[in-house]
Scaffold this active site. Structure first.
Site, short mmCIF file in Angstrom:
data_model
loop_
_atom_site.label_atom_id
_atom_site.label_comp_id
_atom_site.label_asym_id
_atom_site.label_seq_id
_atom_site.Cartn_x
_atom_site.Cartn_y
_atom_site.Cartn_z
N ILE A 357 0.82 -1.22 0.00
CA ILE A 357 0.00 0.00 0.00
C ILE A 357 0.85 1.27 0.00
O ILE A 357 0.34 2.37 0.20
CB ILE A 357 -0.97 0.02 1.20
CG1 ILE A 357 -0.21 -0.07 2.53
CG2 ILE A 357 -2.00 -1.09 1.07
CD1 ILE A 357 -1.10 0.09 3.75
N GLY A 363 11.15 1.82 3.58
CA GLY A 363 10.90 0.59 2.84
C GLY A 363 9.45 0.54 2.41
O GLY A 363 8.76 1.55 2.33
N ASP A 477 9.36 15.41 11.45
CA ASP A 477 8.85 15.25 10.08
C ASP A 477 7.32 15.33 10.06
O ASP A 477 6.65 14.49 9.46
CB ASP A 477 9.32 13.90 9.51
CG ASP A 477 9.27 13.88 7.98
OD1 ASP A 477 9.20 14.97 7.37
OD2 ASP A 477 9.30 12.77 7.39
#
Length: 640
Positions: A357, A363, A477
């Site tokens: 998805i 990764g 982030d």
């Protein structure tokens, strides 16, 4: 009386103690008993350790030293003076982190006062027996055993001290990592060739509570040994196990004996209910209660300590070894989130493309169905690919944060795998995906958007200040792609691979580190100075607020116009054309006051001066205000 020359360096003047306690005022009082009163205060006194000559004393030029938050125990005159002297003599020779530290004493006139180094150690174990989870309870016992082993076996000059009053009342603690043994007034020294203290201890000298903890042979003879201390410690472990002071059991049933519970195997029925119901917030894999091996190891060593025959009791070295073993078993049990690779592989259909998805610097991310005794659960597995530049550090960093810091607006950790070359983190499944996919979706109403912003602000407030005292998690982030959405548009902050835990103090509230994050969201001050603060997250959140308002990502704006969203909004605001950048599908839904509130808080978040940026809690309050204004006066949408 004390040997004056031997302990002169510990003597503190009464006038200095009175100044520290405001003349023993009620405001300075920490604890009151029939035997003593404990006060707190900041003490300034002569530093006698550095006095080198009578000449200095005559000139009154003695150096002074200041001690903050000292603990001052003023002893009742009814107490035997020998107990006061004994505590001074014992504690002046004890230097161990699990033994209370004596700063000094005062014996002017009728006063008998002991001064300890910290008021933090003012809670007895007896007061909080039911407070801690199982692993913390086992750790408390381990530290007590370390302190006892020191006075029995590890003091300088082969000195041996028998405590004679070990109980949960004489164990002081600040938290489960800061444990200290106190109450040395009846303690005694043994010579190196002596097995027990020679003097007979009269029961009327004992604290009434301490009498309950006496070993049978000590009660009979009045003479203490190392083994009698170990018996008393066994009863403390018994209390830790059951969560209630031992005297309460004895008073409730005159025939009740802890040894009967071991003999007839009923001890596990007496384990504190709070321990039995521990589940570490993991509904998928963890059975209720502590690890069986950990509990059995603890129970066994407790039973051995309570042996009627003193010679059958274990040494403290053996006790420490077994408690360490119990902690090891429990640590392994707490690692309940560690999942077998084959289970994750099966859940994701061998990491098939159909279950892929998305992905990023870490990764690929896979959706899966995980079977358990409670049924089938949808999960998301993020599988590390070391070829993409992020590795073990990010994996363990995120794992640590998500396992320690849990909140309704922070993504939930289901499990992980770190077999050989594999690094996989398994999360709860966000049914609606990430926020960036809905920025220009008309189905996401203005009220939905406000609620999402409130959820994110609440999660950030927790990470920045609601986690632990003097700690903050800085995400580094914050962006719409890292905000995940669940049913009914509930939002959670995700992706902590770049996050850092920052220690907060009066002196520092920042980390110096190489800038990292996503262009367009990254705080320019952090990028320029390498100084990372909580305000760097606030800047990024300000960008998210503008994206939600405008229905466009800052990255997309940059891609098409060569500048980030903030620059575009500033220009349109300056030109009086702000309406052009507000998402047209929600424009008619927004109350003007709500819009103004959002714009003000967004621009405060994006201020060039980090000192003028709001805290996450401040942002949360303003967003809730914007929602109230919106709900109070919802405009009627125009007909299509």
């Amino acid at each position: 009386m004390l040997q004056v020359n031997k302990f002169e360096h510990l003597r503190i003047r009464l006038i200095d103690i009175k100044l520290a306690t405001n003349n023993f005022s009620k405001e300075s009082r920490l604890q009151y008993t029939n035997s003593y009163i404990v006060y707190k205060g900041d003490l300034e006194c002569f530093d006698r350790e550095y006095v080198s000559s009578l000449e200095n004393k005559k000139t009154g030029e003695l150096p002074k030293r200041r001690y903050n938050n000292v603990r001052i125990k003023r002893i009742n005159n009814a107490n035997p003076e020998a107990m006061f002297h004994t505590e001074i003599e014992v504690l002046s020779t004890c230097k161990h982190k699990n033994i209370v530290s004596l700063l000094g004493f005062c014996d002017e006139g009728r006063h008998k006062i002991l001064v300890y180094e910290s008021t933090d150690m003012n809670t007895s174990l007896q007061e909080c027996l039911g407070k801690y989870p199982w692993d913390k309870r086992a750790a408390i016992c381990y530290f007590i055993a370390r302190g006892l082993n020191y006075i029995h076996n590890e003091m300088e000059d082969q000195k041996v001290v028998i405590h004679r009053q070990i109980s949960s009342k004489t164990i002081l603690l600040h938290n489960e990592q800061c444990i200290k043994i106190s109450g040395f007034g009846l303690s005694t020294f043994l010579s190196s060739n002596q097995d027990e203290d020679a003097g007979h201890l009269h029961k009327n000298l004992l604290d009434p509570i301490s009498d309950w903890y006496m070993a049978p042979e000590f009660r009979e003879t009045g003479k203490a040994t190392k083994e009698s201390d170990i018996y008393s410690f066994g009863l403390v472990m018994f209390e830790i196990l059951c969560g209630i002071p031992y005297p309460l059991y004895r008073r409730s049933d005159a025939e009740l004996r802890s040894e009967h519970w071991f003999t007839y195997g009923t001890i596990k029925q007496k384990v504190a209910q709070a321990i039995k119901e521990e589940n570490y917030d993991n509904k998928l894999f963890l059975k209720k209660g502590p690890n069986e091996d950990s509990l059995d190891t603890f129970i066994k060593i407790t039973e051995q300590c309570l042996a009627v025959n003193p010679q059958q009791r274990p040494t403290l070295q053996v006790i420490i070894k077994q408690l360490r073993k119990a902690l090891m078993f429990q640590k392994s049990h707490k690692d309940h989130m560690r999942m077998a690779f084959k289970d994750i592989e099966s859940a994701t259909q061998n990491f098939s493309r159909a279950n892929d998805i998305g992905g990023g610097g870490f990764g690929r991310v896979y959706k899966g169905k995980l079977a358990s005794e409670h049924g089938s659960y949808t999960i998301v597995a993020k599988r590390l690919d070391t070829r993409l530049g992020q590795g073990d550090q990010q994996f363990y960093n995120e794992l640590h944060i998500l396992s320690e810091y849990k909140h309704e607006n922070v993504i939930g950790l289901v499990g992980y795998n770190n077999d050989e070359q594999e690094r996989i983190i398994v999360y709860e499944y966000a049914s609606k995906g990430s926020l960036d996919n809905y920025l220009n979706d008309a189905s996401l109403t203005w009220i939905n958007r406000l609620n999402i912003c409130i959820d994110v602000a609440r999660g950030l407030a927790f990470l920045h200040g609601g986690v632990r005292e003097h700690e903050a998690v800085i995400h580094r982030d914050i962006k719409t792609a890292n905000i995940l959405l669940f049913d009914e548009w509930k939002a959670k902050v995700a992706d902590f691979g770049l996050s850092l835990i920052c220690t907060i103090s009066d002196e520092t509230d920042y980390v110096i580190d190489y800038p990292c994050g996503t262009p367009g969201y990254l705080d320019p001050l952090y990028q320029k100075s390498r100084i990372l603060t909580k305000e760097s997250d606030i800047y990024s959140f300000g960008v998210v607020l503008l994206e939600i308002l405008c229905g466009r990502s800052t990255y997309e704006v940059y891609k098409h116009e060569g500048r980030f969203l903030l620059s575009l909004v500033k220009q349109r605001l300056k030109e009086g054309r702000l309406a052009e950048v507000v998402f047209n599908a929600t424009e008619d839904q927004i109350v003007r006051q709500s819009l103004t509130t959002i714009l003000v808080v967004a621009f405060r978040c994006l201020h060039n001066d980090r000192e003028k940026r709001p805290t996450a809690q401040d942002v949360l309050v303003q967003l809730q205000k914007a929602l109230e204004l919106q709900v109070k006066d919802v405009p009627v949408s125009k007909e299509p």
